[in-house]
Design an enzyme around this catalytic site. Sequence first.
Site, PDB file in Angstrom:
ATOM      1  N   CYS A 103       0.821  -1.406   0.002  1.00 59.81           N
ATOM      2  CA  CYS A 103      -0.034   0.044  -0.095  1.00 59.81           C
ATOM      3  C   CYS A 103       0.857   1.441   0.100  1.00 59.81           C
ATOM      4  O   CYS A 103       1.558   1.459   1.176  1.00 59.81           O
ATOM      5  CB  CYS A 103      -0.971   0.009   1.086  1.00 59.81           C
ATOM      6  SG  CYS A 103      -1.860   1.453   1.516  1.00 59.81           S
ATOM      7  N   CYS A 115      -0.035   3.924   2.448  1.00 61.40           N
ATOM      8  CA  CYS A 115       0.165   3.341   3.879  1.00 61.40           C
ATOM      9  C   CYS A 115       1.693   3.972   4.188  1.00 61.40           C
ATOM     10  O   CYS A 115       2.100   4.110   5.333  1.00 61.40           O
ATOM     11  CB  CYS A 115       0.125   2.115   4.086  1.00 61.40           C
ATOM     12  SG  CYS A 115      -1.482   1.336   3.687  1.00 61.40           S
TER      13      CYS A 115
END
Length: 102
Positions: free
Chosen positions: A29, A32
């Site tokens: 991600c 993230c």
Amino acid sequence: MLQELNQDNLQEIVNTNETVIVQYSASWCGNCRIMKPKFKKMATENENIPFFIVDAEQFPESRKLAKVDNLPTFATFKNGQLVNQTQTNKLEVLTELVSEVL
């Protein structure tokens, strides 16, 4: 205090701490990875509250606590209960979420 969860035991942590703040993420991600340093900085500014990073793919039981369906998801817990959660890549939104439980 910031820790990365290394077992699927977030429920136990939530039950034994008055307030817990969590970033759910995954290795793939991008957002993230962008938010992780901001989350770490926030943890250092609030050292009396446990902050946790949880791999949402590796720990499904922990993921269920905040009904995570998008990443990154940030969640706040107080007195063993989910207070709020949001999916964001904006520091302002994360700051607002955390301020609700401080």
